[in-house]
Design an enzyme around this catalytic site. Structure first.
Site, PDB file in Angstrom:
ATOM      1  N   GLY A 110       0.864  -1.218  -0.242  1.00 45.77           N
ATOM      2  CA  GLY A 110       0.055  -0.008  -0.010  1.00 45.77           C
ATOM      3  C   GLY A 110       0.855   1.207   0.059  1.00 45.77           C
ATOM      4  O   GLY A 110       2.069   1.245   0.261  1.00 45.77           O
ATOM      5  N   CYS A 111       0.295   2.207  -0.376  1.00 45.45           N
ATOM      6  CA  CYS A 111       1.043   3.714  -0.412  1.00 45.45           C
ATOM      7  C   CYS A 111       1.627   3.978   0.904  1.00 45.45           C
ATOM      8  O   CYS A 111       2.698   4.332   1.045  1.00 45.45           O
ATOM      9  CB  CYS A 111       0.194   4.708  -0.951  1.00 45.45           C
ATOM     10  SG  CYS A 111      -1.362   4.967  -0.208  1.00 45.45           S
ATOM     11  N   PHE A 112       0.731   4.069   1.761  1.00 46.98           N
ATOM     12  CA  PHE A 112       1.029   4.523   3.048  1.00 46.98           C
ATOM     13  C   PHE A 112       2.185   3.634   3.706  1.00 46.98           C
ATOM     14  O   PHE A 112       3.132   4.257   4.355  1.00 46.98           O
ATOM     15  CB  PHE A 112      -0.073   4.629   4.318  1.00 46.98           C
ATOM     16  CG  PHE A 112      -0.891   6.048   4.093  1.00 46.98           C
ATOM     17  CD1 PHE A 112      -0.409   7.039   4.233  1.00 46.98           C
ATOM     18  CD2 PHE A 112      -2.208   5.925   3.956  1.00 46.98           C
ATOM     19  CE1 PHE A 112      -1.100   8.295   4.143  1.00 46.98           C
ATOM     20  CE2 PHE A 112      -3.116   6.782   4.055  1.00 46.98           C
ATOM     21  CZ  PHE A 112      -2.404   8.188   3.845  1.00 46.98           C
ATOM     22  N   PRO A 113       1.994   2.375   3.732  1.00 42.51           N
ATOM     23  CA  PRO A 113       3.150   1.441   4.156  1.00 42.51           C
ATOM     24  C   PRO A 113       4.355   1.458   3.265  1.00 42.51           C
ATOM     25  O   PRO A 113       5.353   1.456   4.253  1.00 42.51           O
ATOM     26  CB  PRO A 113       2.394   0.024   3.985  1.00 42.51           C
ATOM     27  CG  PRO A 113       0.805   0.282   4.088  1.00 42.51           C
ATOM     28  CD  PRO A 113       0.712   1.591   3.476  1.00 42.51           C
ATOM     29  N   THR A 114       4.396   1.908   2.303  1.00 46.55           N
ATOM     30  CA  THR A 114       5.725   2.036   1.657  1.00 46.55           C
ATOM     31  C   THR A 114       6.567   3.120   2.292  1.00 46.55           C
ATOM     32  O   THR A 114       7.680   2.746   2.587  1.00 46.55           O
ATOM     33  CB  THR A 114       5.397   2.294   0.113  1.00 46.55           C
ATOM     34  OG1 THR A 114       4.770   1.359  -0.642  1.00 46.55           O
ATOM     35  CG2 THR A 114       6.669   2.556  -0.702  1.00 46.55           C
TER      36      THR A 114
END
Length: 339
Positions: free
Chosen positions: A143-147
């Site tokens: 996901g974008c936030f986790p990256t």
């Protein structure tokens, strides 16, 4: 040349996949699918790829003749088609949340969906799982936030330096997807900062999976919607374990240099230099800075990514390159758009 197909190519991530894959020297996009836009030329939905010659088709998985397939479908849809795709012998990169989790019970808790597939994907964060990705037939694109959150904190947990991480992320409105809503309506976001799901965003479970899995590290996460189109700026507050309370900023930086010193897509800022969203816009790069420690034992780290590129489609192409044995930077070695 490798043949590539995109299932569900009408959204923002699908558009970014098309933009970058059409400029990739080693692949050819031969199929893009959409039930809603069946028969529609791609540029009618993505005007920036005019004259690509591509047309959306409502095809079944068995009809997609491709060496590798990207599934850019809503959460819950990918698990229904990925098993059939894999049976055709193709490789799959899934951009939904369906194959990011090692424990499907965690997925079911946070996504509110029953997971109907027993196939496990490799978590597609190349700087951490490159060797596993090389051998994978199925990759769950992060996901974008986790990256941004994981990459800015990974050296801390990998070296057992901290026991608690509080993550604060600011995201542009494109992260909410292509469909308009009251949340992304211009009068509601302009001149405003909107925290949301302040302790219950589903991406915290993904971050916890990757950071908590090392040691007994507690992770908290709060996202904020800000009036920009692209980008995620993350500030991570990590608290040193007592046995590491005397670590210096110079020593801290050395852990990051050891982890990321040879990584093309990760750029470590100089001391006192702050990463900016405008520097990574449109690129696959991750800018990491901060490296500061206050008197309470709090480490402050910062990261910036483009949520649609490194947080989605660019990272998916990076994974594709690895899976196909190509140079990892192929089609991605362009810098950000600034201003």
């Amino acid at each position: 040349m490798y043949n590539v197909a995109i299932v569900g190519a009408s959204g923002y991530t699908g558009g970014e996949l098309l933009r970058m894959l059409l400029n990739h020297s080693e692949v050819e996009v031969n199929n893009i699918t959409s039930r809603k836009y069946d028969g529609t030329p791609a540029h009618k939905i993505h005007p920036h790829i005019r004259d690509s010659g591509l047309v959306f088709k409502n095809k079944q998985p068995s009809e997609l003749d491709a060496d590798i397939i990207f599934t850019a479908t809503p959460h819950g849809a990918s698990m229904k088609i990925v098993p059939d795709l894999l049976e055709t012998g193709t490789k799959v990169i899934d951009l939904s949340g369906d194959y990011r989790y090692r424990d499907t019970k965690v997925y079911e808790k946070w996504y509110g969906l029953e997971h109907t597939s027993d196939i496990k994907g490799v978590y597609g964060l190349p700087e951490i799982y490159r060797d596993e990705i090389k051998k994978a037939d199925l990759v769950g694109n992060p996901g974008c936030f986790p990256t941004g959150a994981i990459l800015s904190s990974y050296p801390l947990v990998d070296n057992d330096l901290v026991d608690r991480i509080v993550i604060d992320s600011k995201t542009g409105v494109s992260g909410a997807g292509v469909n308009p809503s009251s949340t992304t309506h211009y009068p509601n976001i302009a001149d405003n900062v909107n925290p949301y799901k302040i302790s219950s965003h589903r991406h915290v479970s993904e971050i916890q999976q990757e950071l908590h899995g090392f040691e007994d590290v507690k992770v908290s996460f709060t996202p904020h919607l800000v009036p920009v189109i692209r980008g995620i700026q993350t500030t991570s507050h990590s608290f040193l374990r007592e046995e590491h309370s005397d670590i210096t900023p110079d020593e801290l930086r050395k852990f990051y240099e050891k982890t990321y010193g040879k990584e093309y897509f990760i750029k470590l800022m100089d001391d006192g230099e702050i990463p900016h969203l405008s520097s990574v816009r449109g690129s696959n790069f991750v800018h990491i800075g901060g490296f500061e420690i206050d008197d309470t034992g709090r480490i402050v780290m910062l990261s910036c990514i483009d949520n649609l590129v490194r947080g989605a489609s660019g990272q998916a192409i990076q994974n594709m390159n690895i899976m196909l044995g190509l140079d990892e930077t192929t089609g991605l070695n362009h810098f950000g758009l600034n201003p």
